[in-house]
Motif scaffolding. Structure first.
Motif, PDB file in Angstrom:
ATOM      1  N   MET A   1      -3.382 -12.032 -91.280  1.00 40.06           N
ATOM      2  CA  MET A   1      -4.088 -12.365 -92.522  1.00 40.06           C
ATOM      3  C   MET A   1      -4.091 -13.879 -92.768  1.00 40.06           C
ATOM      4  SD  MET A   1      -5.381  -9.738 -93.970  1.00 40.06           S
ATOM      5  CE  MET A   1      -5.745  -8.924 -92.434  1.00 40.06           C
ATOM      6  N   VAL A   2      -3.041 -14.566 -92.319  1.00 38.63           N
ATOM      7  CA  VAL A   2      -3.018 -16.029 -92.454  1.00 38.63           C
ATOM      8  C   VAL A   2      -4.155 -16.635 -91.642  1.00 38.63           C
ATOM      9  CG1 VAL A   2      -1.711 -18.118 -91.936  1.00 38.63           C
ATOM     10  CG2 VAL A   2      -0.547 -16.158 -92.926  1.00 38.63           C
ATOM     11  N   GLN A   3      -4.314 -16.129 -90.413  1.00 36.84           N
ATOM     12  CA  GLN A   3      -5.390 -16.643 -89.552  1.00 36.84           C
ATOM     13  C   GLN A   3      -6.756 -16.386 -90.177  1.00 36.84           C
ATOM     14  OE1 GLN A   3      -5.157 -15.186 -85.572  1.00 36.84           O
ATOM     15  NE2 GLN A   3      -6.853 -16.405 -84.824  1.00 36.84           N
ATOM     16  N   GLN A   4      -6.887 -15.253 -90.878  1.00 37.16           N
ATOM     17  CA  GLN A   4      -8.175 -14.865 -91.443  1.00 37.16           C
ATOM     18  C   GLN A   4      -8.469 -15.594 -92.749  1.00 37.16           C
ATOM     19  OE1 GLN A   4      -8.565 -10.629 -91.440  1.00 37.16           O
ATOM     20  NE2 GLN A   4     -10.380 -10.627 -92.725  1.00 37.16           N
ATOM     21  N   HIS A   5      -7.444 -15.770 -93.605  1.00 41.45           N
ATOM     22  CA  HIS A   5      -7.702 -16.253 -94.961  1.00 41.45           C
ATOM     23  C   HIS A   5      -7.138 -17.636 -95.270  1.00 41.45           C
ATOM     24  CE1 HIS A   5      -9.351 -12.451 -96.392  1.00 41.45           C
ATOM     25  NE2 HIS A   5      -8.324 -11.821 -95.855  1.00 41.45           N
ATOM     26  N   LEU A   6      -6.041 -18.049 -94.611  1.00 44.05           N
ATOM     27  CA  LEU A   6      -5.351 -19.269 -95.036  1.00 44.05           C
ATOM     28  C   LEU A   6      -5.332 -20.356 -93.968  1.00 44.05           C
ATOM     29  CD1 LEU A   6      -2.210 -18.171 -97.107  1.00 44.05           C
ATOM     30  CD2 LEU A   6      -4.344 -19.112 -97.922  1.00 44.05           C
ATOM     31  N   SER A   7      -6.124 -20.195 -92.924  1.00 37.32           N
ATOM     32  CA  SER A   7      -6.070 -21.196 -91.849  1.00 37.32           C
ATOM     33  C   SER A   7      -6.541 -22.564 -92.345  1.00 37.32           C
ATOM     34  CB  SER A   7      -6.913 -20.746 -90.655  1.00 37.32           C
ATOM     35  OG  SER A   7      -8.239 -20.473 -91.072  1.00 37.32           O
ATOM     36  N   GLU A   8      -7.530 -22.575 -93.271  1.00 35.09           N
ATOM     37  CA  GLU A   8      -8.062 -23.858 -93.745  1.00 35.09           C
ATOM     38  C   GLU A   8      -7.032 -24.653 -94.557  1.00 35.09           C
ATOM     39  OE1 GLU A   8     -11.942 -25.645 -96.148  1.00 35.09           O
ATOM     40  OE2 GLU A   8     -11.736 -23.482 -95.880  1.00 35.09           O
ATOM     41  N   PRO A   9      -6.333 -24.037 -95.564  1.00 37.77           N
ATOM     42  CA  PRO A   9      -5.311 -24.819 -96.282  1.00 37.77           C
ATOM     43  C   PRO A   9      -4.186 -25.319 -95.389  1.00 37.77           C
ATOM     44  CG  PRO A   9      -5.848 -22.827 -97.520  1.00 37.77           C
ATOM     45  CD  PRO A   9      -6.527 -22.714 -96.198  1.00 37.77           C
ATOM     46  N   VAL A  10      -3.716 -24.456 -94.465  1.00 40.82           N
ATOM     47  CA  VAL A  10      -2.604 -24.862 -93.592  1.00 40.82           C
ATOM     48  C   VAL A  10      -3.033 -26.026 -92.694  1.00 40.82           C
ATOM     49  CG1 VAL A  10      -1.035 -24.103 -91.768  1.00 40.82           C
ATOM     50  CG2 VAL A  10      -1.564 -22.555 -93.656  1.00 40.82           C
ATOM     51  N   ALA A  11      -4.237 -25.903 -92.105  1.00 43.73           N
ATOM     52  CA  ALA A  11      -4.725 -26.968 -91.207  1.00 43.73           C
ATOM     53  C   ALA A  11      -4.944 -28.270 -91.978  1.00 43.73           C
ATOM     54  CB  ALA A  11      -6.015 -26.514 -90.529  1.00 43.73           C
ATOM     55  N   THR A  12      -5.431 -28.163 -93.227  1.00 40.12           N
ATOM     56  CA  THR A  12      -5.675 -29.361 -94.050  1.00 40.12           C
ATOM     57  C   THR A  12      -4.383 -30.134 -94.267  1.00 40.12           C
ATOM     58  OG1 THR A  12      -7.461 -28.199 -95.191  1.00 40.12           O
ATOM     59  CG2 THR A  12      -6.592 -30.152 -96.276  1.00 40.12           C
ATOM     60  N   PHE A  13      -3.313 -29.395 -94.524  1.00 40.04           N
ATOM     61  CA  PHE A  13      -2.031 -30.047 -94.792  1.00 40.04           C
ATOM     62  C   PHE A  13      -1.524 -30.760 -93.532  1.00 40.04           C
ATOM     63  CE2 PHE A  13       2.017 -30.908 -96.468  1.00 40.04           C
ATOM     64  CZ  PHE A  13       1.961 -30.671 -97.833  1.00 40.04           C
ATOM     65  N   PHE A  14      -1.638 -30.110 -92.404  1.00 44.10           N
ATOM     66  CA  PHE A  14      -1.143 -30.716 -91.158  1.00 44.10           C
ATOM     67  C   PHE A  14      -2.013 -31.906 -90.733  1.00 44.10           C
ATOM     68  CE2 PHE A  14       1.520 -27.086 -90.981  1.00 44.10           C
ATOM     69  CZ  PHE A  14       2.472 -27.280 -89.995  1.00 44.10           C
ATOM     70  N   GLN A  15      -3.316 -31.876 -91.102  1.00 34.27           N
ATOM     71  CA  GLN A  15      -4.260 -32.882 -90.599  1.00 34.27           C
ATOM     72  C   GLN A  15      -3.912 -34.286 -91.082  1.00 34.27           C
ATOM     73  OE1 GLN A  15      -6.487 -31.972 -88.386  1.00 34.27           O
ATOM     74  NE2 GLN A  15      -7.154 -34.081 -88.108  1.00 34.27           N
ATOM     75  N   ILE A  16      -3.283 -34.411 -92.257  1.00 30.34           N
ATOM     76  CA  ILE A  16      -2.996 -35.733 -92.803  1.00 30.34           C
ATOM     77  C   ILE A  16      -2.087 -36.537 -91.875  1.00 30.34           C
ATOM     78  CG2 ILE A  16      -1.061 -34.827 -94.179  1.00 30.34           C
ATOM     79  CD1 ILE A  16      -3.386 -37.702 -95.229  1.00 30.34           C
ATOM     80  N   PHE A  17      -1.201 -35.851 -91.125  1.00 32.59           N
ATOM     81  CA  PHE A  17      -0.310 -36.574 -90.205  1.00 32.59           C
ATOM     82  C   PHE A  17      -1.113 -37.230 -89.080  1.00 32.59           C
ATOM     83  CE2 PHE A  17       2.547 -33.670 -92.338  1.00 32.59           C
ATOM     84  CZ  PHE A  17       3.667 -34.464 -92.571  1.00 32.59           C
ATOM     85  N   SER A  18      -2.142 -36.526 -88.568  1.00 28.34           N
ATOM     86  CA  SER A  18      -2.996 -37.112 -87.530  1.00 28.34           C
ATOM     87  C   SER A  18      -3.771 -38.295 -88.076  1.00 28.34           C
ATOM     88  CB  SER A  18      -3.981 -36.063 -86.995  1.00 28.34           C
ATOM     89  OG  SER A  18      -3.290 -35.050 -86.311  1.00 28.34           O
ATOM     90  N   GLN A  19      -4.285 -38.160 -89.321  1.00 30.72           N
ATOM     91  CA  GLN A  19      -5.063 -39.256 -89.907  1.00 30.72           C
ATOM     92  C   GLN A  19      -4.205 -40.504 -90.085  1.00 30.72           C
ATOM     93  OE1 GLN A  19      -6.657 -37.513 -93.473  1.00 30.72           O
ATOM     94  NE2 GLN A  19      -7.986 -36.100 -92.369  1.00 30.72           N
ATOM     95  N   LEU A  20      -2.981 -40.336 -90.584  1.00 28.28           N
ATOM     96  CA  LEU A  20      -2.106 -41.496 -90.758  1.00 28.28           C
ATOM     97  C   LEU A  20      -1.703 -42.094 -89.419  1.00 28.28           C
ATOM     98  CD1 LEU A  20       0.212 -40.324 -93.676  1.00 28.28           C
ATOM     99  CD2 LEU A  20      -1.514 -42.099 -93.750  1.00 28.28           C
ATOM    100  N   HIS A  21      -1.512 -41.212 -88.419  1.00 29.35           N
ATOM    101  CA  HIS A  21      -1.169 -41.692 -87.080  1.00 29.35           C
ATOM    102  C   HIS A  21      -2.295 -42.570 -86.528  1.00 29.35           C
ATOM    103  CE1 HIS A  21       0.906 -41.660 -83.255  1.00 29.35           C
ATOM    104  NE2 HIS A  21      -0.189 -41.218 -82.639  1.00 29.35           N
ATOM    105  N   GLU A  22      -3.544 -42.164 -86.714  1.00 34.84           N
ATOM    106  CA  GLU A  22      -4.689 -42.952 -86.233  1.00 34.84           C
ATOM    107  C   GLU A  22      -4.844 -44.235 -87.034  1.00 34.84           C
ATOM    108  OE1 GLU A  22      -8.341 -40.750 -85.645  1.00 34.84           O
ATOM    109  OE2 GLU A  22      -7.197 -38.896 -85.405  1.00 34.84           O
ATOM    110  N   LEU A  23      -4.562 -44.163 -88.361  1.00 35.51           N
ATOM    111  CA  LEU A  23      -4.707 -45.375 -89.183  1.00 35.51           C
ATOM    112  C   LEU A  23      -3.695 -46.443 -88.777  1.00 35.51           C
ATOM    113  CD1 LEU A  23      -5.325 -43.852 -92.729  1.00 35.51           C
ATOM    114  CD2 LEU A  23      -6.943 -45.141 -91.346  1.00 35.51           C
TER     115      LEU A  23
END
Length: 580
Positions: free
Chosen positions: A55-77
């Protein structure tokens, strides 16, 4: 599961959008953002734990991925640091940065310091560990940058675990050979006396109880079974770990347990009031009939007024098995006559009670704050209502058909209006204020009702509503009025419409007390019958007779706890009962 998509799109994603924003700063800086991050992680992890991996994969993948994505953005910055030179952009414009996912996002260079203080190695460790445990292999599908966050979490672990404390280089505290080692038990029965905390040692996946934490001398009841003079044997260890714990007195049992087992299975979208006649608690203490019952806005306490000239404040706790009796938290004893009205003035958190004179008092201390006596002792107050928050006024009707408003913050009268208008409609029996506080309706002993505008004092409408004495009136959202009368009827009105919307007739007894739950009215009669009537189309009515086992005496007052869906029923013998 029905509201999970709404939780995701209306709660989690908006919160995450400004938590991970590269252009929005927090007024309190990094500290406030860190606290909100940790709380949001806890909330998402709790939902993931509740619904499972699929159910996480079906319904909550977007919030979880959004939270993790900030680390990649700061790493690139950090790698594109030179491109964020503030001199290279127009005035008032934020520089646009192209990230590895191909998207171009604005970035505020002044915020980078705050973001780096929040999304540290520790934060990466804080989010990576629970989500890698909760999601397992699915983490690869949901979170594209899980490897980067995993590396950051590993760096944090290395920083807090120096090489001297590396598990690989630690000396084993348990010898691998020797007579004490039990290869089948997988642990060391003989305690070294130094490891562990709180008198126990963690060995593998179990807690070992060392023998020095037990009394060596026999107690007053004789020697304790399983404890010998020597070391702790495997048999006694099993007995110690498997012994039955005493039953907690805090657990629900009996009727409370039956009620909650039913309530957990009820859909949250069910808007109907279901009365199953489950007795949950009793509140004895009044020596006279209970005339009025009023729950406080939090539903943790309720008030009751009685013929014994007292008002009592009672706690509402889920306690016992349905037979328990609860004592009042506070007793107000300043009244000189029978108390027929009690309510809470919500804005200043004061209690208003009336016995012909109005008393305003503090529910925390029981201290009288103000008393409003009638101007003439031969013209007592016959009905009282409190204005909704944020108003701080009390509405009082006297036996000469005059309506007076008093503000509890200042002395004297606020307004005074005559309701008779040349007619002789009798005594005002009931008052009700609309939820907005803009109108008040008065019901007379002749069955006449008058609607008054509280802002101008003008009578908006007066009409013969019933053929008998009006017993109670309630006002609902949407300019709806509900009135009951001694002519055995319960009628639903629109404020300015001539004809009633619904009209219910009670066969045997008049409905002398009722309360509202959403679009339904829960009614009570002196023959101890509880009814549920719909205020909407199509009209429907269901009636239940109270059993003598659950309710003794004659029903005198009724109040509903809308959040908990419980009924408080007052009787002529002075006992109040909580039923579901």
């Amino acid at each position: 599961m029905d509201i999970l998509p709404r939780i995701s799109h209306e709660v989690l994603l908006p919160v995450l959008s400004f938590l991970t924003s590269l252009v929005t700063g927090f007024p309190s800086g990094a500290q406030a953002r860190t606290i909100l991050c940790v709380k949001t992680i806890s909330l998402i992890a709790l939902i993931c734990l509740r619904i499972g991996q699929e159910m996480v994969q079906q319904h909550l993948s977007e919030p979880v991925a959004t939270f993790f994505q900030i680390f990649s953005q700061l790493h690139e910055l950090r790698q594109q640091d030179l491109k964020l030179d503030p001199a290279g952009r127009g005035e008032g414009q934020l520089p646009q940065v192209v990230f590895s996912d191909g998207q171009q996002r604005p970035v505020d260079p002044a915020l980078l310091d705050e973001l780096q203080k929040v999304f540290t190695l520790e934060m990466a460790y804080t989010i990576y560990v629970p989500f890698s445990c909760l999601l397992g292999d699915i983490i690869r599908k949901i979170i594209p940058n899980h490897e980067l966050v995993g590396e950051l979490a590993g760096l944090y672990l290395e920083s807090v675990s120096p090489s001297s404390r590396n598990p690989a280089s630690m000396e084993p505290t348990v010898p691998s050979t020797g007579p004490e080692w039990d290869p089948q038990g997988g642990g060391c029965p003989q305690d070294d006396g130094h490891s562990g905390t709180f008198g126990s040692v963690l060995v593998g996946n179990r807690i070992q109880i060392p023998n020095d934490s037990r009394p060596e001398t026999p107690g007053p009841l004789g020697p304790i079974s399983g404890v010998g003079g020597g070391g702790l044997g495997s048999g006694s260890e099993d007995n110690a770990l498997k012994q039955e714990l005493p039953r907690s007195a805090h657990g629900l049992s009996g009727n409370w347990l039956a009620y909650w087992q039913y309530e957990i299975g009820v859909s949250q979208q069910d808007a109907h009031f279901h009365f199953h006649q489950i007795r949950l608690q009793s509140f004895p203490g009044h020596s006279g009939a209970v005339k009025c019952v009023a729950p406080l806005s939090s539903e943790d306490f309720f008030l009751s007024g009685s013929k014994d000239r007292t008002v009592r404040l009672w706690p509402l706790y889920n306690y016992g098995d349905g037979t328990s009796e609860t004592a009042p938290r506070l007793i107000y004893t300043q009244h000189r006559k029978s108390v027929f009205f009690v309510g809470q003035l919500e804005a200043p958190q004061h209690v208003v009670s009336c016995d012909g004179a109005v008393h305003v008092w503090d529910p925390f201390t029981g201290k009288t704050l103000r008393t409003v006596e009638p101007l003439d002792s031969r013209v007592p107050l016959t009905a009282v209502a409190v204005m909704p928050a944020p108003h701080t006024s009390i509405t009082m009707a006297s036996s000469d058909s005059t309506l007076r408003f008093v503000d509890c913050r200042k002395p004297g009268l606020q307004h005074e209006f005559r309701l008779g208008g040349g007619l002789n409609p009798g005594l005002v029996r009931a008052l009700a204020v609309s939820p907005s506080g803009r109108s008040v309706v008065a019901g007379f002993s002749s069955g006449f009702m008058v609607l008054l505008d509280t802002r101008t004092g003008l009578v908006l409408r007066g009409w013969p509503a019933h053929e008998g004495d009006i017993l109670q009136i309630k006002a609902v959202e949407g300019s709806v009025l509900v009135s009951s009368s001694s002519d055995h009827s319960l009628t639903v009105w629109k404020e300015l419409e001539q004809k009633p919307t619904h009209h219910y007739k009670s066969a045997s007894d008049p409905i002398h007390t009722f309360d509202l739950y959403g679009s339904e009215a829960v009614t009570g009669t002196v023959s101890n019958k509880i009814g549920v009537c719909s205020l909407l189309e199509p009209p429907s009515q269901a009636t239940t007779k109270l059993s003598s086992e659950n309710f003794r005496g004659t029903l005198t007052s009724l109040a509903l706890l809308p959040t908990k869906r419980h009924l408080l029923l007052g009787s002529d013998n002075g006992v109040i009962r909580l039923l579901a």
